[in-house]
Design a protein around this motif. Structure first.
Motif, PDB file in Angstrom:
ATOM      1  N   GLU A 113      42.327  13.646  24.866  1.00 60.87           N
ATOM      2  CA  GLU A 113      41.276  14.652  25.008  1.00 60.87           C
ATOM      3  C   GLU A 113      40.328  14.585  23.814  1.00 60.87           C
ATOM      4  O   GLU A 113      40.734  14.202  22.726  1.00 60.87           O
ATOM      5  N   PRO A 114      39.059  15.005  23.981  1.00 61.64           N
ATOM      6  CA  PRO A 114      38.144  15.028  22.835  1.00 61.64           C
ATOM      7  C   PRO A 114      38.696  15.944  21.734  1.00 61.64           C
ATOM      8  O   PRO A 114      39.156  17.051  22.026  1.00 61.64           O
ATOM      9  N   MET A 115      38.675  15.471  20.498  1.00 56.82           N
ATOM     10  CA  MET A 115      39.172  16.253  19.360  1.00 56.82           C
ATOM     11  C   MET A 115      38.219  16.118  18.196  1.00 56.82           C
ATOM     12  O   MET A 115      37.564  15.096  18.018  1.00 56.82           O
ATOM     13  N   ASP A 116      38.184  17.166  17.394  1.00 63.50           N
ATOM     14  CA  ASP A 116      37.395  17.247  16.178  1.00 63.50           C
ATOM     15  C   ASP A 116      38.367  17.762  15.116  1.00 63.50           C
ATOM     16  O   ASP A 116      38.857  18.886  15.220  1.00 63.50           O
ATOM     17  N   TRP A 166      35.941  12.646  14.684  1.00 66.80           N
ATOM     18  CA  TRP A 166      35.800  12.962  16.094  1.00 66.80           C
ATOM     19  C   TRP A 166      36.327  11.780  16.895  1.00 66.80           C
ATOM     20  O   TRP A 166      36.135  10.630  16.524  1.00 66.80           O
ATOM     21  N   GLY A 167      36.958  12.098  18.018  1.00 69.45           N
ATOM     22  CA  GLY A 167      37.452  11.026  18.882  1.00 69.45           C
ATOM     23  C   GLY A 167      38.321  11.568  19.982  1.00 69.45           C
ATOM     24  O   GLY A 167      38.344  12.774  20.248  1.00 69.45           O
ATOM     25  N   GLN A 168      39.043  10.675  20.634  1.00 69.47           N
ATOM     26  CA  GLN A 168      39.979  11.049  21.695  1.00 69.47           C
ATOM     27  C   GLN A 168      41.346  11.235  21.052  1.00 69.47           C
ATOM     28  O   GLN A 168      41.822  10.333  20.352  1.00 69.47           O
ATOM     29  N   VAL A 178      44.401  10.923  16.497  1.00 64.16           N
ATOM     30  CA  VAL A 178      43.035  10.860  17.001  1.00 64.16           C
ATOM     31  C   VAL A 178      42.564   9.416  16.903  1.00 64.16           C
ATOM     32  O   VAL A 178      42.613   8.809  15.825  1.00 64.16           O
ATOM     33  N   HIS A 181      36.215   7.881  16.796  1.00 65.68           N
ATOM     34  CA  HIS A 181      34.930   7.290  17.196  1.00 65.68           C
ATOM     35  C   HIS A 181      33.909   7.458  16.085  1.00 65.68           C
ATOM     36  O   HIS A 181      33.077   6.592  15.864  1.00 65.68           O
ATOM     37  N   ASP A 182      33.942   8.608  15.385  1.00 66.09           N
ATOM     38  CA  ASP A 182      33.025   8.903  14.288  1.00 66.09           C
ATOM     39  C   ASP A 182      33.799   9.593  13.177  1.00 66.09           C
ATOM     40  O   ASP A 182      34.727  10.366  13.444  1.00 66.09           O
TER      41      ASP A 182
END
Length: 195
Positions: A113-116, A166-168, A178, A181-182
């Motif tokens: 899932e998207p995570m920060d 940030w990423g999946q 995670v 991605h960034d």
């Protein structure tokens, strides 16, 4: 690594602090705390994850026999012995009939899932051959990325650096990871630091 005789390898002892997960949510390592308080990453292949989780929990004492790659504070485990004396040996991956990805749920097949997340880096994380692949945050979250990306982002993966990533992600009872991605460095505004 089933071709290596574990009995000929050096033994490392300590307590399991926390498990590390791959982007599919499978355990593929843990952080081992030695008697002197220092910590070290132990990597094992994901096909051993379920067996290890059945016999080892955070806080347990373990003995690990494995190889240490050059330039990384890591043990790539070939065998582990639990506090109850159960020996877990890497005999190689199971025979593939339809590939291991089919046993995972759809959520894991899509990378989570998207995570920060944010926090202080406490140690770099490496792959089994010692290649930099991410970092461990102080809350136990592991940040993962391909080795080529990690090599370019080494300044963000250094202990003491505060980052936001940030990423999946995948979070389960064994831990949180995670697939980044960034990533950005967080600057402490109260300290008056400027970019």
């Amino acid at each position: 690594m089933h071709w290596i005789d574990p009995a000929c390898l050096p033994e490392t002892r300590g307590k399991v602090v926390l498990f590390l997960l791959n982007p599919h949510g499978d355990a593929d390592g843990f952080i081992l705390q030695h008697a002197g308080g220092t910590q070290q990453q132990v990597h094992f292949p994901p096909h051993l994850g379920k067996q290890i989780a059945r016999h080892i929990a955070p806080g347990d004492s373990v003995r690990v026999r494995g190889v240490k790659p050059r330039g990384a504070d890591l043990v790539a485990a070939v065998s582990l012995v639990t506090k109850q004396g159960v020996e877990i040996v890497d005999e190689g991956p199971p025979h593939r009939e339809h590939g291991p990805k089919h046993e995972h749920g759809h959520r894991h097949e899509h990378g989570g899932e998207p995570m920060d997340v944010q926090g202080e880096v406490v140690m770099p994380l490496c792959g089994p051959k010692g290649e930099l692949r991410g970092a461990l945050l102080e809350d136990g979250t592991s940040l993962r990325m391909p080795p080529h990306a990690a090599a370019e982002l080494v300044e963000y993966l250094t202990p003491g650096v505060h980052v936001q990533a940030w990423g999946q992600g995948v979070k389960n009872k064994s831990g949180c990871t995670v697939d980044v991605h960034d990533i950005a460095e967080l600057i402490d505004e109260e300290a008056g630091l400027e970019v």
